[in-house]
Design a protein around this motif. Structure first.
Motif, mmCIF file in Angstrom:
data_model
loop_
_atom_site.group_PDB
_atom_site.id
_atom_site.type_symbol
_atom_site.label_atom_id
_atom_site.label_comp_id
_atom_site.label_asym_id
_atom_site.label_seq_id
_atom_site.Cartn_x
_atom_site.Cartn_y
_atom_site.Cartn_z
ATOM 1 N N PRO A 125 -14.694 9.878 4.652
ATOM 2 C CA PRO A 125 -15.523 11.106 5.162
ATOM 3 C C PRO A 125 -15.792 11.087 6.603
ATOM 4 C CG PRO A 125 -16.764 9.847 3.722
ATOM 5 C CD PRO A 125 -15.747 8.962 3.778
ATOM 6 N N ARG A 126 -14.967 11.544 7.552
ATOM 7 C CA ARG A 126 -15.157 11.445 8.986
ATOM 8 C C ARG A 126 -14.977 12.870 9.391
ATOM 9 N NH1 ARG A 126 -12.050 5.592 9.948
ATOM 10 N NH2 ARG A 126 -14.068 4.194 9.514
ATOM 11 N N GLU A 127 -13.795 13.273 10.098
ATOM 12 C CA GLU A 127 -13.693 14.626 10.362
ATOM 13 C C GLU A 127 -13.955 15.662 9.330
ATOM 14 O OE1 GLU A 127 -11.078 12.534 10.070
ATOM 15 O OE2 GLU A 127 -9.504 13.485 9.148
ATOM 16 N N ALA A 162 -17.340 -9.011 8.413
ATOM 17 C CA ALA A 162 -16.266 -9.376 7.538
ATOM 18 C C ALA A 162 -14.861 -8.820 7.779
ATOM 19 C CB ALA A 162 -16.910 -9.069 5.952
ATOM 20 N N TYR A 163 -15.096 -7.750 7.976
ATOM 21 C CA TYR A 163 -13.674 -6.823 8.373
ATOM 22 C C TYR A 163 -13.217 -7.373 9.532
ATOM 23 C CZ TYR A 163 -10.718 -2.871 9.206
ATOM 24 O OH TYR A 163 -9.709 -1.727 9.209
ATOM 25 N N SER A 164 -13.790 -7.515 10.651
ATOM 26 C CA SER A 164 -13.152 -8.106 11.869
ATOM 27 C C SER A 164 -12.610 -9.642 11.622
ATOM 28 C CB SER A 164 -14.142 -8.317 12.885
ATOM 29 O OG SER A 164 -14.688 -7.132 13.231
ATOM 30 N N ASP A 221 -11.725 -10.898 8.837
ATOM 31 C CA ASP A 221 -10.284 -10.676 7.743
ATOM 32 C C ASP A 221 -9.217 -10.416 8.698
ATOM 33 O OD1 ASP A 221 -11.828 -11.435 5.648
ATOM 34 O OD2 ASP A 221 -12.057 -9.386 4.738
ATOM 35 N N LYS A 222 -9.403 -9.473 9.527
ATOM 36 C CA LYS A 222 -8.146 -8.806 10.404
ATOM 37 C C LYS A 222 -7.928 -9.999 11.494
ATOM 38 C CE LYS A 222 -7.586 -4.716 8.811
ATOM 39 N NZ LYS A 222 -6.376 -4.506 8.072
ATOM 40 N N ILE A 223 -8.669 -10.606 11.804
ATOM 41 C CA ILE A 223 -8.384 -11.667 12.899
ATOM 42 C C ILE A 223 -7.750 -12.960 12.332
ATOM 43 C CG2 ILE A 223 -9.453 -13.484 14.354
ATOM 44 C CD1 ILE A 223 -11.374 -11.277 15.259
ATOM 45 N N GLY A 255 0.973 -1.191 -0.007
ATOM 46 C CA GLY A 255 -0.149 -0.100 -0.004
ATOM 47 C C GLY A 255 0.954 1.289 0.089
ATOM 48 N N GLY A 256 0.451 2.254 0.727
ATOM 49 C CA GLY A 256 1.198 3.348 1.090
ATOM 50 C C GLY A 256 0.930 4.771 0.059
ATOM 51 N N THR A 257 -0.091 4.686 -0.593
ATOM 52 C CA THR A 257 -0.188 5.862 -1.465
ATOM 53 C C THR A 257 -1.443 6.655 -1.084
ATOM 54 O OG1 THR A 257 -1.839 4.526 -2.942
ATOM 55 C CG2 THR A 257 0.725 4.769 -3.482
ATOM 56 N N ARG A 258 -2.155 6.251 -0.092
ATOM 57 C CA ARG A 258 -3.497 7.076 0.248
ATOM 58 C C ARG A 258 -3.374 7.706 1.534
ATOM 59 N NH1 ARG A 258 -7.737 4.760 -3.396
ATOM 60 N NH2 ARG A 258 -9.239 5.874 -2.202
ATOM 61 N N PHE A 259 -3.613 7.243 2.506
ATOM 62 C CA PHE A 259 -3.860 7.821 3.793
ATOM 63 C C PHE A 259 -2.826 7.390 4.872
ATOM 64 C CE2 PHE A 259 -6.779 8.286 7.678
ATOM 65 C CZ PHE A 259 -6.022 9.203 8.361
ATOM 66 N N ILE A 260 -3.218 6.393 5.554
ATOM 67 C CA ILE A 260 -2.234 5.879 6.561
ATOM 68 C C ILE A 260 -0.826 5.449 6.076
ATOM 69 C CG2 ILE A 260 -1.859 4.198 8.571
ATOM 70 C CD1 ILE A 260 -4.922 4.164 8.594
ATOM 71 N N GLY A 261 -1.208 4.879 4.822
ATOM 72 C CA GLY A 261 0.207 4.248 4.157
ATOM 73 C C GLY A 261 1.273 5.668 3.876
ATOM 74 N N PHE A 271 4.500 -1.629 -2.431
ATOM 75 C CA PHE A 271 3.815 -2.720 -3.654
ATOM 76 C C PHE A 271 2.458 -2.142 -3.789
ATOM 77 C CE2 PHE A 271 0.884 -6.114 -3.984
ATOM 78 C CZ PHE A 271 1.485 -6.806 -4.810
ATOM 79 N N HIS A 272 1.872 -1.787 -4.718
ATOM 80 C CA HIS A 272 0.406 -1.455 -4.912
ATOM 81 C C HIS A 272 0.053 -1.680 -6.260
ATOM 82 C CE1 HIS A 272 0.723 2.837 -6.838
ATOM 83 N NE2 HIS A 272 1.859 2.205 -6.392
ATOM 84 N N ARG A 273 -1.264 -1.450 -6.919
ATOM 85 C CA ARG A 273 -1.793 -1.954 -8.105
ATOM 86 C C ARG A 273 -1.321 -0.741 -9.056
ATOM 87 N NH1 ARG A 273 -7.766 -2.489 -6.317
ATOM 88 N NH2 ARG A 273 -7.072 -0.506 -5.176
ATOM 89 N N GLY A 274 -1.091 0.360 -8.578
ATOM 90 C CA GLY A 274 -1.044 1.745 -9.443
ATOM 91 C C GLY A 274 -2.342 2.328 -9.958
ATOM 92 N N GLN A 275 -3.291 1.956 -9.090
ATOM 93 C CA GLN A 275 -4.477 2.666 -9.395
ATOM 94 C C GLN A 275 -4.417 4.097 -8.639
ATOM 95 O OE1 GLN A 275 -8.065 0.171 -8.818
ATOM 96 N NE2 GLN A 275 -7.304 -1.268 -9.824
ATOM 97 N N THR A 276 -3.749 4.113 -7.606
ATOM 98 C CA THR A 276 -3.587 5.584 -7.073
ATOM 99 C C THR A 276 -2.017 5.862 -7.553
ATOM 100 O OG1 THR A 276 -2.913 4.459 -5.295
ATOM 101 C CG2 THR A 276 -5.175 5.472 -5.240
ATOM 102 N N ASP A 307 2.625 -4.127 6.300
ATOM 103 C CA ASP A 307 1.535 -4.534 5.521
ATOM 104 C C ASP A 307 0.198 -3.655 5.654
ATOM 105 O OD1 ASP A 307 -0.483 -5.928 4.222
ATOM 106 O OD2 ASP A 307 0.101 -7.844 4.634
ATOM 107 N N ILE A 308 -0.036 -2.968 4.981
ATOM 108 C CA ILE A 308 -1.243 -1.887 5.024
ATOM 109 C C ILE A 308 -2.452 -2.111 4.174
ATOM 110 C CG2 ILE A 308 -1.894 0.513 5.071
ATOM 111 C CD1 ILE A 308 0.876 1.247 5.886
ATOM 112 N N ALA A 309 -2.468 -2.349 2.943
ATOM 113 C CA ALA A 309 -3.490 -2.455 2.015
ATOM 114 C C ALA A 309 -4.495 -3.430 2.393
ATOM 115 C CB ALA A 309 -3.010 -2.715 0.423
ATOM 116 N N GLY A 334 1.406 -4.742 -8.343
ATOM 117 C CA GLY A 334 1.049 -5.938 -8.375
ATOM 118 C C GLY A 334 -0.309 -5.943 -7.602
ATOM 119 N N ASP A 335 -1.184 -7.123 -7.877
ATOM 120 C CA ASP A 335 -2.401 -7.173 -6.973
ATOM 121 C C ASP A 335 -2.207 -8.077 -5.840
ATOM 122 O OD1 ASP A 335 -4.968 -7.288 -6.160
ATOM 123 O OD2 ASP A 335 -5.812 -7.034 -7.922
ATOM 124 N N ARG A 336 -2.551 -7.649 -4.579
ATOM 125 C CA ARG A 336 -2.298 -8.717 -3.575
ATOM 126 C C ARG A 336 -3.124 -9.827 -3.487
ATOM 127 N NH1 ARG A 336 -2.202 -6.415 2.514
ATOM 128 N NH2 ARG A 336 -1.415 -8.606 2.469
#
Ligand code: NAP
Length: 324
Positions: free
Chosen positions: A165-167, A126-128, A130-132, A7-13, A30-35, A70-72, A48-50
């Motif tokens: 869209p939060r703060e 689903a998110y929890s 995946d993370k677990i 990852g690395g191209t948007r926010f936290i990354g 390492f990212h797809r190149g979409q951003t 590992d962020i993405a 590449g695509d993870r």
């Protein structure tokens, strides 16, 4: 260290890459190149695509890394143990440390504040799940002696470049002199983390021997209520704010949702139950010192003013709920 950032191209990354470069690491993304890569030739890009094992293998062939962050997370196709295993299997020789950006959403309900050794609960969605699953896979690699791993678990993250869209969603209302809807009375507790602190935690875990095999909550020191958070945002913006309590029952009858066009309180921010995490472990073991929220929000607000305006929404759902 030569560090691979997934990852690395948007926010936290983006904050993480900045922090790694500040620490004089050599960084590859390492990212797809979409951003687009915002760092130009200060980093190497591996595309590449993870989600696709073959794509990861091709991108990482012949590459060696001392550390991985590992962020993405791919929301539509989901990123869990399988996708993390694509990265791990393609890394030969293994890195000295593999740091995974997890989330406090791994925790089930338990005594507050939630601590790192608390119960985790994959039934929360689903998110929890995946993370677990990703955490379990990595802890298992550690147990087998294959990798040294660390987990960083933040709650809601704010800061410059936030693409959720939060703060900014709430500042849109405050700056337009619109009332902010408070679900029920706005008394629910929640907790935030400054993106730069999450970046610091990820970078620190790469290098700190004490982080070996450990998970850390990275967040502000204290939770705040929904109502207090709105006041904080208004103070930083130097504007008064009108907070209008509306019952959740009424909001939901009108079709309110936690995301999308019927959002009533910033993306996924609302919850009926209190939530808070302890950061004692990160403070004790990593020497973590959270950013003062006043300073962190002031930085986020400067970025918002410079980058995120000019798309003032129509407040259609707000008007439906508030009648004005
Ligand atoms: N925001 C929060 O409040 C919060 C809280 C807790 C945890 N987190 C965690 O933070 C992470 C996301 O943070 P972020 O979006 O700010 O990170 P980011 O690293 O700045 O941006 C996401 C990166 O992932 C890449 N990417 C997306 N899908 C990919 C794929 N299939 N293969 C390879 N690269 C891919 C994107 O680039 P391309 O589009 O070019 O591929 C982009 O570089 C997630 O793991 C999330 O669980 C966030």
């Amino acid at each position: 260290m030569r560090v691979l950032v997934v990852g690395g191209t948007r926010f936290i990354g983006r904050h993480t890459v900045k922090e790694l470069l500040r620490r004089d690491h050599e960084v590859a993304l390492f990212h797809r190149g979409q951003t687009p890569n915002p760092f130009g030739d200060r980093v190497t890009e591996l595309l590449g695509d993870r989600q696709d094992r073959g794509s990861v293998e091709r991108a990482l062939e012949g590459q060696r890394f001392d550390g991985v962050v590992d962020i993405a997370y791919a929301w539509s196709s989901r990123t869990g143990a399988r996708e993390v295993s694509h990265m791990v299997d393609a890394l030969t020789p293994p890195p000295e440390r593999y740091v995974y950006l997890s989330s406090v959403s791994v925790y089930g309900d338990g005594p507050l504040p939630l601590r790192e050794d608390g119960r985790r609960d994959p039934s929360l969605g689903a998110y929890s799940e995946d993370k677990i699953a990703a955490e379990d896979y990595l802890f298992e690699q550690q147990k087998r002696g294959r990798l040294s791993v660390s987990m960083v678990r933040p709650p809601f993250v704010y800061g410059p470049w936030n693409d959720i869209p939060r703060e900014t969603w709430l500042w849109d209302r405050i700056l337009a002199d619109r009332p902010v809807i408070l679900p029920d009375e706005g008394r629910t507790l929640f907790q935030w983390a400054a993106a730069r602190d999450v970046a610091w935690g990820l970078a620190e875990c790469l290098q700190n021997p004490e982080a070996d095999g450990q998970a850390f909550n990275i967040a502000e020191a204290e939770p705040v209520t929904h109502a207090e958070f709105i006041d904080r945002l208004a103070r930083v913006a130097g504007k008064p704010v009108e907070k209008l309590p509306v019952s959740r029952k009424r909001i939901h009858e009108l079709g309110g949702s936690s995301m999308g066009s019927s959002m009533y309180f910033g993306a996924t921010l609302d919850a009926e139950t209190d939530f808070s995490v302890s950061i004692e472990k990160a403070q004790k073991i990593l020497g973590f010192r959270p950013t003062d929220p006043k300073e962190g929000l002031a930085e986020a607000f400067r970025w918002y003013l410079a980058n995120d305006r000019g798309r003032m929404p129509k407040f259609t759902f707000d008007k439906k709920v508030l009648g004005r």
